[in-house]
Design a protein around this motif. Structure first.
Motif, PDB file in Angstrom:
ATOM      1  N   LEU A 156      36.730  37.900  35.682  1.00 48.56           N
ATOM      2  CA  LEU A 156      37.647  36.681  36.231  1.00 48.56           C
ATOM      3  C   LEU A 156      37.529  35.609  35.196  1.00 48.56           C
ATOM      4  CD1 LEU A 156      39.627  35.533  38.481  1.00 48.56           C
ATOM      5  CD2 LEU A 156      37.437  34.517  39.508  1.00 48.56           C
ATOM      6  N   LYS A 158      36.712  43.609  36.233  1.00 49.13           N
ATOM      7  CA  LYS A 158      35.885  42.708  37.427  1.00 49.13           C
ATOM      8  C   LYS A 158      35.693  41.484  36.785  1.00 49.13           C
ATOM      9  CE  LYS A 158      35.692  45.782  40.751  1.00 49.13           C
ATOM     10  NZ  LYS A 158      36.457  45.853  41.606  1.00 49.13           N
ATOM     11  N   TYR A 216      46.827  33.478  39.809  1.00 44.35           N
ATOM     12  CA  TYR A 216      46.205  34.622  40.105  1.00 44.35           C
ATOM     13  C   TYR A 216      46.450  35.166  41.650  1.00 44.35           C
ATOM     14  CZ  TYR A 216      42.280  33.992  36.999  1.00 44.35           C
ATOM     15  OH  TYR A 216      41.556  33.837  35.766  1.00 44.35           O
ATOM     16  N   LEU A 268      43.037  28.785  42.009  1.00 43.01           N
ATOM     17  CA  LEU A 268      43.408  30.259  41.771  1.00 43.01           C
ATOM     18  C   LEU A 268      44.802  30.605  41.702  1.00 43.01           C
ATOM     19  CD1 LEU A 268      40.160  31.977  42.582  1.00 43.01           C
ATOM     20  CD2 LEU A 268      40.686  31.181  40.243  1.00 43.01           C
TER      21      LEU A 268
END
Length: 137
Positions: free
Chosen positions: A87, A85, A113, A108
């Protein structure tokens, strides 16, 4: 001629101040999963395996990307992926508007991502294309 007498004592009579087994001696284990075991692994993989073991011990789940039941050990290790979790926003523009910290989804996606759900990813990619078209790319 002088004679020296030697006393023989049992281990229980000797008060050890250093070394040897003592109940409660040693550091407290930092592992959450219980007792540890010494294993031999290749030096080239040792650091990576320790990182994986620490992550698993802290509750991260690991899944194999391979659906095959019979995979080689080296392939199994290289296919391990965490469901982290965390980032990592290194290199991403972070903005603050009216005291609210924000990150643009476009930034992102540009950084590599993958967005889920797919519907959101399609919307963001369309916005990126629109921005690039305005800029003449």
């Amino acid at each position: 001629m002088s004679v020296r007498l030697i006393d023989f004592v049992t281990d229980s009579e000797v008060a050890m101040t250093r070394g040897g087994f003592r109940k409660g001696a040693g550091g407290v284990s930092t592992w959450k999963s219980g007792k540890t075991k010494t294993i031999r692994v290749p030096e080239a993989l040792a650091d990576e395996i320790l990182v994986i073991a620490r992550a698993m011990d802290s509750g991260e789940k690991f899944i194999s990307q391979s659906k095959e039941k019979s995979i080689s050990r080296s392939k199994a290790v290289s296919d391990v992926v965490t469901e982290s979790k965390t980032l990592d926003l290194t290199g991403i523009s972070i903005r603050q508007n009216n005291g609210i910290i924000s990150v643009h989804l476009e930034d992102l996606v540009k950084a590599g991502y993958t967005l889920k759900p797919q519907k959101l990813a399609v919307m963001v990619e369309a916005r990126i294309r629109k921005i690039l078209n305005k800029q003449g790319f």
